[in-house]
Design a protein around this motif. Structure first.
Motif, PDB file in Angstrom:
ATOM      1  N   LYS A  23      19.672  18.293 -18.970  1.00  0.00           N
ATOM      2  CA  LYS A  23      19.181  19.649 -19.230  1.00  0.00           C
ATOM      3  C   LYS A  23      18.390  19.712 -20.534  1.00  0.00           C
ATOM      4  O   LYS A  23      17.371  20.417 -20.615  1.00  0.00           O
ATOM      5  N   LEU A  24      18.824  18.991 -21.555  1.00  0.00           N
ATOM      6  CA  LEU A  24      18.066  18.957 -22.815  1.00  0.00           C
ATOM      7  C   LEU A  24      16.738  18.234 -22.630  1.00  0.00           C
ATOM      8  O   LEU A  24      15.721  18.629 -23.202  1.00  0.00           O
ATOM      9  N   LEU A  29      10.824  18.586 -21.883  1.00  0.00           N
ATOM     10  CA  LEU A  29       9.614  18.448 -21.072  1.00  0.00           C
ATOM     11  C   LEU A  29       8.864  19.776 -20.970  1.00  0.00           C
ATOM     12  O   LEU A  29       7.633  19.807 -21.053  1.00  0.00           O
ATOM     13  N   LEU A  30       9.608  20.853 -20.792  1.00  0.00           N
ATOM     14  CA  LEU A  30       8.971  22.172 -20.738  1.00  0.00           C
ATOM     15  C   LEU A  30       8.306  22.514 -22.068  1.00  0.00           C
ATOM     16  O   LEU A  30       7.186  23.028 -22.099  1.00  0.00           O
ATOM     17  N   LEU A  31       8.997  22.237 -23.159  1.00  0.00           N
ATOM     18  CA  LEU A  31       8.444  22.540 -24.482  1.00  0.00           C
ATOM     19  C   LEU A  31       7.204  21.702 -24.776  1.00  0.00           C
ATOM     20  O   LEU A  31       6.203  22.215 -25.282  1.00  0.00           O
ATOM     21  N   SER A  32       7.268  20.421 -24.469  1.00  0.00           N
ATOM     22  CA  SER A  32       6.125  19.548 -24.764  1.00  0.00           C
ATOM     23  C   SER A  32       4.926  19.857 -23.875  1.00  0.00           C
ATOM     24  O   SER A  32       3.787  19.626 -24.267  1.00  0.00           O
ATOM     25  N   ALA A  33       5.185  20.391 -22.682  1.00  0.00           N
ATOM     26  CA  ALA A  33       4.089  20.743 -21.776  1.00  0.00           C
ATOM     27  C   ALA A  33       3.552  22.143 -22.052  1.00  0.00           C
ATOM     28  O   ALA A  33       2.584  22.566 -21.428  1.00  0.00           O
ATOM     29  N   ARG A  35       5.077  24.907 -21.387  1.00  0.00           N
ATOM     30  CA  ARG A  35       5.502  25.796 -20.289  1.00  0.00           C
ATOM     31  C   ARG A  35       6.585  26.747 -20.801  1.00  0.00           C
ATOM     32  O   ARG A  35       7.719  26.736 -20.350  1.00  0.00           O
ATOM     33  N   SER A  36       6.213  27.588 -21.730  1.00  0.00           N
ATOM     34  CA  SER A  36       7.170  28.478 -22.385  1.00  0.00           C
ATOM     35  C   SER A  36       7.769  29.508 -21.429  1.00  0.00           C
ATOM     36  O   SER A  36       8.813  30.074 -21.717  1.00  0.00           O
ATOM     37  N   ARG A  37       7.126  29.726 -20.317  1.00  0.00           N
ATOM     38  CA  ARG A  37       7.626  30.697 -19.343  1.00  0.00           C
ATOM     39  C   ARG A  37       9.035  30.345 -18.864  1.00  0.00           C
ATOM     40  O   ARG A  37       9.850  31.223 -18.588  1.00  0.00           O
ATOM     41  N   TRP A  38       9.336  29.033 -18.763  1.00  0.00           N
ATOM     42  CA  TRP A  38      10.598  28.589 -18.191  1.00  0.00           C
ATOM     43  C   TRP A  38      11.615  28.145 -19.246  1.00  0.00           C
ATOM     44  O   TRP A  38      12.737  27.799 -18.880  1.00  0.00           O
ATOM     45  N   VAL A  39      11.248  28.161 -20.496  1.00  0.00           N
ATOM     46  CA  VAL A  39      12.144  27.660 -21.546  1.00  0.00           C
ATOM     47  C   VAL A  39      13.437  28.467 -21.614  1.00  0.00           C
ATOM     48  O   VAL A  39      14.515  27.906 -21.787  1.00  0.00           O
ATOM     49  N   GLN A  40      13.348  29.776 -21.452  1.00  0.00           N
ATOM     50  CA  GLN A  40      14.572  30.584 -21.537  1.00  0.00           C
ATOM     51  C   GLN A  40      15.556  30.227 -20.432  1.00  0.00           C
ATOM     52  O   GLN A  40      16.770  30.231 -20.636  1.00  0.00           O
ATOM     53  N   HIS A  41      15.047  29.878 -19.253  1.00  0.00           N
ATOM     54  CA  HIS A  41      15.941  29.472 -18.164  1.00  0.00           C
ATOM     55  C   HIS A  41      16.597  28.134 -18.480  1.00  0.00           C
ATOM     56  O   HIS A  41      17.796  27.950 -18.246  1.00  0.00           O
ATOM     57  N   ALA A  42      15.801  27.203 -19.005  1.00  0.00           N
ATOM     58  CA  ALA A  42      16.345  25.890 -19.364  1.00  0.00           C
ATOM     59  C   ALA A  42      17.379  26.026 -20.474  1.00  0.00           C
ATOM     60  O   ALA A  42      18.430  25.373 -20.435  1.00  0.00           O
ATOM     61  N   THR A  43      17.108  26.889 -21.433  1.00  0.00           N
ATOM     62  CA  THR A  43      18.045  27.100 -22.533  1.00  0.00           C
ATOM     63  C   THR A  43      19.346  27.706 -22.021  1.00  0.00           C
ATOM     64  O   THR A  43      20.436  27.316 -22.446  1.00  0.00           O
ATOM     65  N   ARG A  44      19.255  28.637 -21.105  1.00  0.00           N
ATOM     66  CA  ARG A  44      20.457  29.237 -20.518  1.00  0.00           C
ATOM     67  C   ARG A  44      21.280  28.178 -19.785  1.00  0.00           C
ATOM     68  O   ARG A  44      22.510  28.155 -19.866  1.00  0.00           O
ATOM     69  N   ASP A 114      17.580  17.635 -31.729  1.00  0.00           N
ATOM     70  CA  ASP A 114      16.719  17.653 -32.915  1.00  0.00           C
ATOM     71  C   ASP A 114      15.242  17.740 -32.543  1.00  0.00           C
ATOM     72  O   ASP A 114      14.482  18.498 -33.152  1.00  0.00           O
ATOM     73  N   VAL A 115      14.820  16.988 -31.531  1.00  0.00           N
ATOM     74  CA  VAL A 115      13.416  17.021 -31.099  1.00  0.00           C
ATOM     75  C   VAL A 115      13.080  18.395 -30.524  1.00  0.00           C
ATOM     76  O   VAL A 115      12.024  18.963 -30.832  1.00  0.00           O
ATOM     77  N   ASN A 116      13.979  18.954 -29.712  1.00  0.00           N
ATOM     78  CA  ASN A 116      13.736  20.282 -29.140  1.00  0.00           C
ATOM     79  C   ASN A 116      13.644  21.335 -30.227  1.00  0.00           C
ATOM     80  O   ASN A 116      12.817  22.249 -30.151  1.00  0.00           O
ATOM     81  N   GLU A 117      14.481  21.216 -31.241  1.00  0.00           N
ATOM     82  CA  GLU A 117      14.430  22.168 -32.345  1.00  0.00           C
ATOM     83  C   GLU A 117      13.089  22.083 -33.076  1.00  0.00           C
ATOM     84  O   GLU A 117      12.507  23.110 -33.439  1.00  0.00           O
ATOM     85  N   GLN A 118      12.567  20.875 -33.249  1.00  0.00           N
ATOM     86  CA  GLN A 118      11.250  20.716 -33.886  1.00  0.00           C
ATOM     87  C   GLN A 118      10.158  21.352 -33.033  1.00  0.00           C
ATOM     88  O   GLN A 118       9.255  22.005 -33.560  1.00  0.00           O
ATOM     89  N   PHE A 119      10.233  21.163 -31.727  1.00  0.00           N
ATOM     90  CA  PHE A 119       9.257  21.794 -30.827  1.00  0.00           C
ATOM     91  C   PHE A 119       9.311  23.309 -30.960  1.00  0.00           C
ATOM     92  O   PHE A 119       8.272  23.979 -31.037  1.00  0.00           O
ATOM     93  N   LEU A 120      10.517  23.865 -30.970  1.00  0.00           N
ATOM     94  CA  LEU A 120      10.664  25.317 -31.064  1.00  0.00           C
ATOM     95  C   LEU A 120      10.159  25.851 -32.400  1.00  0.00           C
ATOM     96  O   LEU A 120       9.510  26.891 -32.455  1.00  0.00           O
ATOM     97  N   ARG A 121      10.438  25.134 -33.473  1.00  0.00           N
ATOM     98  CA  ARG A 121       9.952  25.563 -34.791  1.00  0.00           C
ATOM     99  C   ARG A 121       8.422  25.524 -34.844  1.00  0.00           C
ATOM    100  O   ARG A 121       7.784  26.419 -35.386  1.00  0.00           O
ATOM    101  N   SER A 122       7.851  24.486 -34.278  1.00  0.00           N
ATOM    102  CA  SER A 122       6.388  24.370 -34.245  1.00  0.00           C
ATOM    103  C   SER A 122       5.767  25.486 -33.421  1.00  0.00           C
ATOM    104  O   SER A 122       4.759  26.075 -33.804  1.00  0.00           O
ATOM    105  N   ALA A 123       6.387  25.786 -32.291  1.00  0.00           N
ATOM    106  CA  ALA A 123       5.865  26.856 -31.434  1.00  0.00           C
ATOM    107  C   ALA A 123       5.958  28.206 -32.139  1.00  0.00           C
ATOM    108  O   ALA A 123       5.019  29.012 -32.075  1.00  0.00           O
ATOM    109  N   ALA A 124       7.058  28.445 -32.838  1.00  0.00           N
ATOM    110  CA  ALA A 124       7.208  29.711 -33.563  1.00  0.00           C
ATOM    111  C   ALA A 124       6.183  29.806 -34.689  1.00  0.00           C
ATOM    112  O   ALA A 124       5.569  30.858 -34.894  1.00  0.00           O
TER     113      ALA A 124
END
Length: 161
Positions: A23-24, A29-33, A35-44, A114-124
């Protein structure tokens, strides 16, 4: 209660940890692509698996305590201590294998987190910079949270940010 039940619980916990890695990885993969539309579902889904892992961890703690008492070790023994105090036979090897596999999975989970957190920080940060750049007259905020710049006309924003 016994070593067989503990081993079965450890297998279940390993399966859940593998599902969490999946799941992580999916979230990454969603973050790197982008595809922010689906990130909330993946996070849930990640949160749901984490809850199952927590429940399995509680069950493991209870079962480890029961086996520890059965083997004459302190009731608050960890799995590592249980491996060290295992009676002669296969249980030491079996529990060592479980412990090694779970340790490896936890390392993978930490790296992905850690990598996902970096992606999220960069996106924000990118979103904040984009929004700040949308107003050429942007100023600092006052005590009420208003920017002080007069709003003029409509603005278009790309929703795929």
């Amino acid at each position: 209660m016994g070593a067989n039940e503990l081993s079965a619980l450890l297998w279940r916990e390993r399966e859940l940890l593998e599902l969490l890695v999946f799941k992580l990885d999916e979230e990454q993969l969603l973050l790197s692509a982008g595809r922010s539309r689906w990130v909330q579902h993946a996070t849930r889904e990640v949160e749901q698996v984490l809850e199952l892992v927590r429940e399995a961890g509680l069950g493991r703690s209870v079962e480890v305590a029961a086996v520890a008492v059965e083997w004459g070790t302190p009731q608050d023994a960890t799995l590592r201590e249980l491996v060290e105090q295992a009676p002669p036979g296969p249980w030491s090897d079996i529990f060592s294998a479980h412990l090694a596999a779970m340790t490896d999975l936890i390392g993978q989970i930490r790296n992905l987190r850690d990598v996902n957190e970096q992606f999220l920080r960069s996106a924000a940060r990118y979103t904040q910079e984009s929004l700040a750049g949308a107003d050429a007259q942007a100023t600092t905020y006052d005590s009420r949270g208003a920017s002080g710049a007069p709003t003029t006309g409509a603005r278009l924003f790309d929703q795929s940010l």
